[in-house]
Design an enzyme around this catalytic site. Structure first.
Site, PDB file in Angstrom:
ATOM      1  NE  ARG A  22     -26.528  15.970 109.906  1.00  0.00           N
ATOM      2  CZ  ARG A  22     -25.361  16.583 110.030  1.00  0.00           C
ATOM      3  NH1 ARG A  22     -24.233  15.913 109.911  1.00  0.00           N
ATOM      4  NH2 ARG A  22     -25.302  17.879 110.290  1.00  0.00           N
ATOM      5  CG  ASP A  23     -23.905  17.288 113.756  1.00  0.00           C
ATOM      6  OD1 ASP A  23     -22.865  16.666 113.488  1.00  0.00           O
ATOM      7  OD2 ASP A  23     -23.989  18.521 113.670  1.00  0.00           O
ATOM      8  CB  CYS A 256     -15.358  15.159 114.949  1.00  0.00           C
ATOM      9  SG  CYS A 256     -14.428  14.704 113.480  1.00  0.00           S
TER      10      CYS A 256
HETATM   11  N1  COA Z   1     -26.002   8.480  98.308  1.00  0.00           N
HETATM   12  C1  COA Z   1     -25.542   7.222  98.174  1.00  0.00           C
HETATM   13  N2  COA Z   1     -24.373   6.911  97.563  1.00  0.00           N
HETATM   14  C2  COA Z   1     -23.658   7.936  97.073  1.00  0.00           C
HETATM   15  C3  COA Z   1     -24.086   9.253  97.175  1.00  0.00           C
HETATM   16  C4  COA Z   1     -25.321   9.519  97.829  1.00  0.00           C
HETATM   17  N3  COA Z   1     -25.782  10.746  98.001  1.00  0.00           N
HETATM   18  N4  COA Z   1     -23.173  10.044  96.599  1.00  0.00           N
HETATM   19  C5  COA Z   1     -22.183   9.257  96.132  1.00  0.00           C
HETATM   20  N5  COA Z   1     -22.485   7.967  96.414  1.00  0.00           N
HETATM   21  C6  COA Z   1     -21.670   6.790  96.145  1.00  0.00           C
HETATM   22  C7  COA Z   1     -21.171   6.709  94.724  1.00  0.00           C
HETATM   23  O1  COA Z   1     -22.073   6.007  93.930  1.00  0.00           O
HETATM   24  C8  COA Z   1     -19.888   5.948  94.894  1.00  0.00           C
HETATM   25  O2  COA Z   1     -20.185   4.570  95.081  1.00  0.00           O
HETATM   26  P1  COA Z   1     -19.228   3.433  94.467  1.00  0.00           P
HETATM   27  O3  COA Z   1     -17.908   3.605  95.164  1.00  0.00           O
HETATM   28  O4  COA Z   1     -19.938   2.178  94.843  1.00  0.00           O
HETATM   29  O5  COA Z   1     -19.173   3.710  93.016  1.00  0.00           O
HETATM   30  C9  COA Z   1     -19.343   6.469  96.223  1.00  0.00           C
HETATM   31  O6  COA Z   1     -20.496   6.935  96.944  1.00  0.00           O
HETATM   32  C10 COA Z   1     -18.371   7.600  96.050  1.00  0.00           C
HETATM   33  O7  COA Z   1     -18.954   8.550  95.204  1.00  0.00           O
HETATM   34  P2  COA Z   1     -18.167   9.795  94.580  1.00  0.00           P
HETATM   35  O8  COA Z   1     -19.088  10.539  93.688  1.00  0.00           O
HETATM   36  O9  COA Z   1     -16.850   9.322  94.033  1.00  0.00           O
HETATM   37  O10 COA Z   1     -17.970  10.721  95.787  1.00  0.00           O
HETATM   38  P3  COA Z   1     -16.790  10.832  96.846  1.00  0.00           P
HETATM   39  O11 COA Z   1     -16.114   9.553  97.158  1.00  0.00           O
HETATM   40  O12 COA Z   1     -15.975  11.989  96.429  1.00  0.00           O
HETATM   41  O13 COA Z   1     -17.653  11.217  98.141  1.00  0.00           O
HETATM   42  C11 COA Z   1     -19.574  12.321  99.084  1.00  0.00           C
HETATM   43  C12 COA Z   1     -18.378  12.423  98.175  1.00  0.00           C
HETATM   44  C13 COA Z   1     -20.036  13.731  99.389  1.00  0.00           C
HETATM   45  C14 COA Z   1     -20.677  11.573  98.377  1.00  0.00           C
HETATM   46  C15 COA Z   1     -19.203  11.577 100.371  1.00  0.00           C
HETATM   47  O14 COA Z   1     -17.992  12.086 100.871  1.00  0.00           O
HETATM   48  C16 COA Z   1     -20.266  11.748 101.433  1.00  0.00           C
HETATM   49  O15 COA Z   1     -21.362  11.214 101.319  1.00  0.00           O
HETATM   50  N6  COA Z   1     -19.928  12.495 102.501  1.00  0.00           N
HETATM   51  C17 COA Z   1     -20.833  12.769 103.583  1.00  0.00           C
HETATM   52  C18 COA Z   1     -20.537  14.131 104.114  1.00  0.00           C
HETATM   53  C19 COA Z   1     -21.322  14.374 105.363  1.00  0.00           C
HETATM   54  O16 COA Z   1     -22.467  14.036 105.499  1.00  0.00           O
HETATM   55  N7  COA Z   1     -20.649  15.018 106.333  1.00  0.00           N
HETATM   56  C20 COA Z   1     -21.240  15.352 107.573  1.00  0.00           C
HETATM   57  C21 COA Z   1     -22.138  16.500 107.455  1.00  0.00           C
HETATM   58  S1  COA Z   1     -21.443  18.071 107.743  1.00  0.00           S
HETATM   59 ZN    ZN Z   2     -22.404  20.179 113.346  1.00  0.00          ZN
END
Ligand code: COA
Ligand code: ZN
Length: 317
Positions: A22-23, A256
């Site tokens: 994952r990370d 990162c």
């Molecule tokens: N799985 C799949 N798709 C997802 C989802 C999920 N868990 N959560 C949101 N989405 C989709 C939405 O449907 C939307 O799709 P669209 O643009 O086709 O409509 C898009 O992602 C954006 O969703 P939104 O609710 O507006 O969220 P956002 O743009 O503010 O993003 C997160 C927020 C958290 C969903 C996104 O930033 C993310 O997945 N980040 C990952 C963080 C991560 O794993 N970091 C590393 C670990 S520390």
């Molecule tokens: Zn980490």
């Protein structure tokens, strides 16, 4: 050696959660073929790794590298004795994970407001609301089928934007999180997201936070990065002060692209070497692990950081 170490060491065994899938894999900008990931995971399992964070159920737009998590989970979910978890950023991710059969959900809340905004685009309070929703979903499963949860408290020691994070700040977020997760089998990880923590700081935070919040049923974990070379030392101080679970990434895969000089999690092989030196059991065979780490290091586009991989193998016993 064993007489001395039995006096100074507290833990006799520790669980390692391998987070390279994952990370680590998410840090490689060109998504890896699923088959390549699977080969690496197989090698890790072969080395005796028994807990793996297999991926995340996140927006594929935000992190396309994790789009095959359900597929990978299916490939390995029947391996006897293997515990797989997956990161979920919101209720939708939790629902997708549960539907895929994942029964251990990792939810991340950063203690620092700015980092939480950058990572999941919402305030810490909004993330805690998200935790409440996921906890509610988890509680809908009764008895043995109830999924377990891991709470990753990101930037528990330092934030790349706001600087030092105090244990009192961590405590305030943890307090709320614990109220929201009552009745759930919970593991809490203090995450040194930037790798900037130092060993006595880690000890101080573990002591204070367990004094404030320790109760039966919660397992304590440390998730460290090795950017400042403190990864192994920090992990050892964590287990001397109550952690029973350590996250690590084979070959130190990670980093990162938005944090210049940042490296991955503490290399699992470096950590296992330190544990072996004190007869602290973790169930992993170091030589086999080094083979898995070599395989991971050979993936194109990865940034690795490991000491042990560069030591001649005949010097590692
Ligand atoms: N799985 C799949 N798709 C997802 C989802 C999920 N868990 N959560 C949101 N989405 C989709 C939405 O449907 C939307 O799709 P669209 O643009 O086709 O409509 C898009 O992602 C954006 O969703 P939104 O609710 O507006 O969220 P956002 O743009 O503010 O993003 C997160 C927020 C958290 C969903 C996104 O930033 C993310 O997945 N980040 C990952 C963080 C991560 O794993 N970091 C590393 C670990 S520390
Ligand atoms: Zn980490």
């Amino acid at each position: 050696m064993s007489e001395i170490s039995s006096v100074v060491r507290k833990a006799s065994r520790v669980e390692i959660v391998e987070v390279a899938p994952r990370d680590g894999f998410q840090s490689i900008s060109n998504p890896l073929p699923t088959a390549d990931k699977a080969r690496c995971i197989e090698a890790l399992i072969h080395a005796g790794v028994r807990r793996i964070e297999i991926g995340s159920f996140v927006s594929p737009k935000a992190i396309p590298q994790m789009a095959d998590t359900a597929d990978l989970f299916r490939q390995f979910c029947d391996v006897p004795g293997l515990r797989l978890s997956a990161l979920v950023p919101n209720l939708r991710g939790a629902d997708n994970a549960l539907e895929a059969g994942v029964n251990e959900l990792v939810y991340v809340v950063s203690v620092s407001e700015t980092h939480n905004q950058k990572n999941v685009r919402q305030s810490v309070d909004a993330s805690l609301d998200g935790l409440a929703n996921i906890a509610q979903r988890v509680r809908e499963h009764a008895g043995e089928s109830r999924p377990a949860m891991r709470l990753d408290l990101g930037t528990s020691f330092d934030c790349p934007y706001d600087g030092l994070v105090s244990w009192q700040q961590v405590s305030a977020v943890l307090e709320k999180a614990l109220q929201l997760t009552q009745g759930i089998n919970l593991e809490v990880a203090f995450c040194d997201t930037t790798g900037r923590a130092t060993p006595w700081q880690v000890a101080d935070y573990f002591l204070n936070l367990q004094r404030m919040h320790g109760k039966s049923g919660i397992a304590w974990a440390f998730h460290g990065h090795d950017t400042y070379g403190m990864g192994v030392a920090n992990a050892l101080f964590a287990i001397q002060h109550g952690a029973t679970v350590l996250d690590a990434s084979a070959a130190g895969l990670g980093g990162c692209p938005f944090a210049p000089g940042a490296t991955g999690n503490t290399a699992t092989e470096d950590l296992v070497y330190a544990l072996n030196g004190a007869n602290i059991q973790c169930g992993i065979d170091l030589n086999q692990l080094l083979e898995a780490a070599d395989l991971i290091a050979s993936l194109p586009g990865g940034q690795t950081a490991s000491h042990l991989r560069h030591v001649p193998r005949q010097r590692i016993a």
